[in-house]
Design an enzyme around this catalytic site. Structure first.
Site, PDB file in Angstrom:
ATOM      1  N   HIS A 192      37.014  41.393  49.158  1.00 57.16           N
ATOM      2  CA  HIS A 192      37.682  40.810  48.080  1.00 57.16           C
ATOM      3  C   HIS A 192      39.381  41.432  48.425  1.00 57.16           C
ATOM      4  O   HIS A 192      39.719  42.083  49.212  1.00 57.16           O
ATOM      5  CB  HIS A 192      37.481  41.481  46.836  1.00 57.16           C
ATOM      6  CG  HIS A 192      37.710  42.906  46.643  1.00 57.16           C
ATOM      7  ND1 HIS A 192      36.992  43.894  47.135  1.00 57.16           N
ATOM      8  CD2 HIS A 192      39.008  43.750  46.266  1.00 57.16           C
ATOM      9  CE1 HIS A 192      37.458  45.230  47.171  1.00 57.16           C
ATOM     10  NE2 HIS A 192      38.686  45.062  46.129  1.00 57.16           N
ATOM     11  N   HIS A 239      45.061  42.478  51.595  1.00 58.72           N
ATOM     12  CA  HIS A 239      44.259  42.636  52.455  1.00 58.72           C
ATOM     13  C   HIS A 239      42.639  42.417  52.117  1.00 58.72           C
ATOM     14  O   HIS A 239      42.778  42.554  50.969  1.00 58.72           O
ATOM     15  CB  HIS A 239      44.500  43.997  53.471  1.00 58.72           C
ATOM     16  CG  HIS A 239      44.340  44.884  52.402  1.00 58.72           C
ATOM     17  ND1 HIS A 239      44.980  45.411  51.374  1.00 58.72           N
ATOM     18  CD2 HIS A 239      43.081  45.895  52.164  1.00 58.72           C
ATOM     19  CE1 HIS A 239      44.681  46.558  50.767  1.00 58.72           C
ATOM     20  NE2 HIS A 239      43.394  46.597  51.011  1.00 58.72           N
TER      21      HIS A 239
END
Length: 179
Positions: free
Chosen positions: A37, A121
Site C-alpha cells: 500500500h 512509497h
C-alpha cells in the site's frame, strides 16, 4: 484500541510485479503482496470514538478526483543503517493534495500533526542487520526498474495489529474518488 492509517491500495497485477523483486537480500523480512500500500497518513492507536469520528470525517475527502500513480524506482530508508526497502512513487500534485487534505482533516479532528515529511512509497521489505552495501548491491543486481502505473479510484482506512509492521492490514472503510 484500533491502530489506524489511511492509504492507497496497490492493484494485484502491480503487486505481483513488485513481488518479483523479492529474495536475495540478507536481513530482509519481505512484505506479502496483499499488504502492499501507499500510506497517506498514519493515525496510530486511537479509542473507538476517535476511530468513528475519523471514519466519518474521511467522507468529506472523497470529493477528490481520481488520478494516476507511477512507481519509478527502488530505494531505502535509514541511510547507513537501512531499515526498509521500497518502491518509490513519482511526485504528483494530485497525490500531494490528497495527502495534505488527510493531514488537515485529521488535525481538525484533534490528532497531532505528522512529524515526518510525506515520502510516498510502497514498502517491499523491512530490513534488520542489512548493510547499506548489501542494499546497494541488491538494487544494482535487480537491474532496471521498469516504471509501473495504475489509476487511483479510492483511498481506504486501514487497521493493523500493533506489531513491527508489514501486515496483515484490514480495510475498515473505503472512500471512492470522483471520476
Amino acid at each position: 484500541m484500533p491502530r489506524l492509517f489511511t492509504g492507497l491500495e496497490i492493484p494485484s497485477d502491480i503487486g505481483f510485479l513488485l513481488s518479483m523483486k523479492r529474495g536475495g537480500l540478507n536481513g530482509a523480512r519481505w512484505i506479502e503482496p496483499e499488504n502492499y500500500h501507499i500510506t497517506l497518513r498514519f493515525i496510530g492507536d486511537v479509542d473507538n470514538a476517535t476511530a468513528n469520528d475519523v471514519a466519518d470525517n474521511l467522507d468529506y475527502l472523497s470529493e477528490s478526483l481520481r488520478f494516476p500513480i507511477r512507481l519509478t524506482h527502488l530505494g531505502t530508508f535509514g541511510g547507513d543503517k537501512p531499515r526498509a526497502l521500497y518502491a518509490g512513487v513519482e511526485p504528483s500534485e494530485a497525490l500531494s493534495r490528497l495527502q495534505s487534505a488527510h493531514e488537515r482533516m485529521l488535525q481538525r479532528a484533534g490528532l497531532p500533526a505528522e512529524g515526518r515529511k510525506f515520502v510516498p512509497h510502497v514498502t517491499l521489505a523491512r530490513l534488520r542487520g542489512t548493510t547499506a552495501m548489501d542494499v546497494a548491491r541488491f538494487i544494482a543486481e535487480a537491474g532496471r526498474f521498469e516504471p509501473m502505473s495504475f489509476s487511483v479510484s479510492r483511498f481506504v482506512l486501514f487497521s493493523s495489529r500493533d506489531l513491527v509492521g508489514g501486515g496483515p492490514y484490514v480495510v475498515e472503510q473505503s472512500y471512492p474518488l470522483a471520476a
